[in-house]
Design an enzyme around this catalytic site. Structure first.
Site, PDB file in Angstrom:
ATOM      1  N   ARG A  39      38.506  31.861  46.093  1.00  9.79           N
ATOM      2  CA  ARG A  39      38.416  33.496  45.220  1.00  9.79           C
ATOM      3  C   ARG A  39      40.094  34.137  45.875  1.00  9.79           C
ATOM      4  O   ARG A  39      40.911  34.612  45.426  1.00  9.79           O
ATOM      5  CB  ARG A  39      38.178  33.860  43.994  1.00  9.79           C
ATOM      6  CG  ARG A  39      38.343  34.756  43.041  1.00  9.79           C
ATOM      7  CD  ARG A  39      37.437  35.364  42.301  1.00  9.79           C
ATOM      8  NE  ARG A  39      38.319  36.561  40.932  1.00  9.79           N
ATOM      9  CZ  ARG A  39      37.523  37.663  41.090  1.00  9.79           C
ATOM     10  NH1 ARG A  39      36.298  37.625  41.568  1.00  9.79           N
ATOM     11  NH2 ARG A  39      38.022  38.167  39.929  1.00  9.79           N
ATOM     12  N   HIS A  43      43.634  35.564  45.364  1.00  9.77           N
ATOM     13  CA  HIS A  43      43.934  37.841  44.647  1.00  9.77           C
ATOM     14  C   HIS A  43      44.665  37.397  46.253  1.00  9.77           C
ATOM     15  O   HIS A  43      45.135  38.616  45.765  1.00  9.77           O
ATOM     16  CB  HIS A  43      42.940  37.629  44.541  1.00  9.77           C
ATOM     17  CG  HIS A  43      41.981  37.457  43.389  1.00  9.77           C
ATOM     18  ND1 HIS A  43      41.110  38.902  42.424  1.00  9.77           N
ATOM     19  CD2 HIS A  43      41.832  36.885  42.741  1.00  9.77           C
ATOM     20  CE1 HIS A  43      41.154  38.584  41.807  1.00  9.77           C
ATOM     21  NE2 HIS A  43      41.746  37.185  41.806  1.00  9.77           N
ATOM     22  N   ASN A  71      39.500  43.036  41.307  1.00  7.83           N
ATOM     23  CA  ASN A  71      38.701  43.111  42.685  1.00  7.83           C
ATOM     24  C   ASN A  71      37.514  43.417  42.957  1.00  7.83           C
ATOM     25  O   ASN A  71      36.355  43.255  43.616  1.00  7.83           O
ATOM     26  CB  ASN A  71      39.748  43.469  44.149  1.00  7.83           C
ATOM     27  CG  ASN A  71      41.179  42.170  43.800  1.00  7.83           C
ATOM     28  OD1 ASN A  71      40.722  41.676  43.760  1.00  7.83           O
ATOM     29  ND2 ASN A  71      42.095  43.145  44.781  1.00  7.83           N
ATOM     30  N   HIS A 172      38.022  27.331  39.122  1.00  2.00           N
ATOM     31  CA  HIS A 172      36.382  27.581  38.219  1.00  2.00           C
ATOM     32  C   HIS A 172      35.630  26.581  37.590  1.00  2.00           C
ATOM     33  O   HIS A 172      34.396  26.897  36.805  1.00  2.00           O
ATOM     34  CB  HIS A 172      37.190  28.086  36.025  1.00  2.00           C
ATOM     35  CG  HIS A 172      37.786  29.828  37.422  1.00  2.00           C
ATOM     36  ND1 HIS A 172      38.255  29.850  35.444  1.00  2.00           N
ATOM     37  CD2 HIS A 172      38.420  30.818  37.600  1.00  2.00           C
ATOM     38  CE1 HIS A 172      38.604  31.842  36.582  1.00  2.00           C
ATOM     39  NE2 HIS A 172      39.148  31.727  38.076  1.00  2.00           N
TER      40      HIS A 172
END
Ligand code: HEM
Ligand SMILES: [Ca+2]
Ligand SMILES: [Ca+2]
Length: 299
Positions: A39, A43, A71, A172
């Protein structure tokens, strides 16, 4: 300039071994850390490109990305990246960027959790700045409440197709989410399996502000294993986030979900292409940016 897999083959031949050893020990301590590192790469890449911007700590004169909504109290793994960087600095000082370390760590994590392997393209340099504003903008980093057309639009803005978006969402299949990001779905939405909703409600109180940080697995079946169970869940209306279930809700992406749910190899191969594509987002190359000495601050 272009990224390439052999970028450090002369300047840091021990790079891959060094990164992998740290990721491996972090993941063996806590499987979830593998998810967190995947992840972190997403990001980073979506905000200012894959330039390590997310790694910069706030200072009294500078607000970076870490406290932005998506975040804050959510992105993890900064310490693992710092550990990798210090080991890498030991074997090849001043050579390898933090942005590249994030990309390699995401790949190693995927592999360690049982997912596909690929060659990571390298040669990114590190940003001297970051963007709180973009990191905090739901027009850049998608919200878990996003609908399908918004998701398609935001990934499209990055040159990623709807198929790439569905394949990347397959990340996910690992990791956890906080009650605060799935509460609305489990209490208010109808496109959810009712026994699944009840199970999740048991550990995520209805009232805003209570139990916000309680965790649930994004993949109800195999949260510690990188497989295609995520897509099978969607077909059974057991997606945890609204942004998960909209991928299979009678719309244009249903067919990708069906394909990935029945064909793990198709998922792996599209996930790999999409991760490589995402890793190509706006890298700093040539004389742009710098090679940070510490990932958490500019030189
Ligand atoms: C499609 C749009 C996406 C949305 C709206 C979204 C949203 C979220 C949210 C809300 C969480 C939980 C955060 C929390 O509870 O603090 C999460 C976790 C996670 N996301 Fe996404 N995500 C998206 C796409 C992606 C992509 C493209 C990747 C990577 C390729 C990714 C990888 C992950 C992973 C691995 C976790 C679990 C992290 C952990 O356990 O530490 N997500 N995501
Ligand atoms: Ca970035
Ligand atoms: Ca899984």
């Amino acid at each position: 300039a272009e990224l390439c897999k052999d970028f450090y083959s002369k300047s840091c031949p021990k790079l891959f071994r060094t990164v992998k050893s740290v990721v491996k020990s972090a993941v063996s301590k806590e499987r979830r850390m593998g998810a967190s590192l995947v992840r972190l790469f997403f990001h980073d890449c979506f905000v200012n490109g894959c330039d390590g911007s997310i790694l910069l700590d706030d200072t009294p004169c500078f607000r970076g990305e870490q406290t932005a909504g998506p975040n804050n109290n959510s992105v993890r793994g900064y310490n693992v990246i710092d550990q990798i960087k210090s080991k890498v600095e030991h074997v090849c000082p001043g050579v390898v960027s933090c942005a590249d370390i994030v990309a390699i760590a995401a790949r190693d994590s995927t592999v360690l959790l049982g997912g596909p392997n690929w060659n990571v393209k390298l040669g990114r340099r590190d940003a001297k700045t970051a963007s709180f504003y973009d990191a905090n903008n739901t027009g850049v980093l998608p919200s878990p409440r996003a609908n399908l057309s918004t998701l398609i639009k935001l990934f499209g803005d990055k040159g990623l197709s709807p198929k790439d978006m569905v394949a990347l969402s397959g990340a996910h299949t690992i990791g956890q989410a906080r009650c605060v990001v799935f509460r609305d779905r489990i209490y208010n939405r109808t496109n959810i399996d009712s026994s699944f909703a009840k199970t999740r409600q048991a550990n995520c109180p209805r009232t805003t502000g209570s139990g916000d940080n309680k965790l649930a697995p994004l993949d109800v079946k195999t949260a510690n294993f990188f497989d295609n169970a995520y897509y099978k869940n969607l077909i059974h209306k057991k997606g945890l986030l609204n942004s998960d279930q909209v991928l299979f809700n009678g719309g244009s992406t249903d067919s990708f979900v069906r394909t990935y749910s029945s064909n793990p190899d198709a998922f792996y191969s599209d996930f790999v292409s999409a991760m490589i594509k995402m890793g190509d987002l706006d890298p700093l190359t040539g004389c742009k940016g710098e090679i940070r000495k510490k990932c958490s601050r500019v030189n």
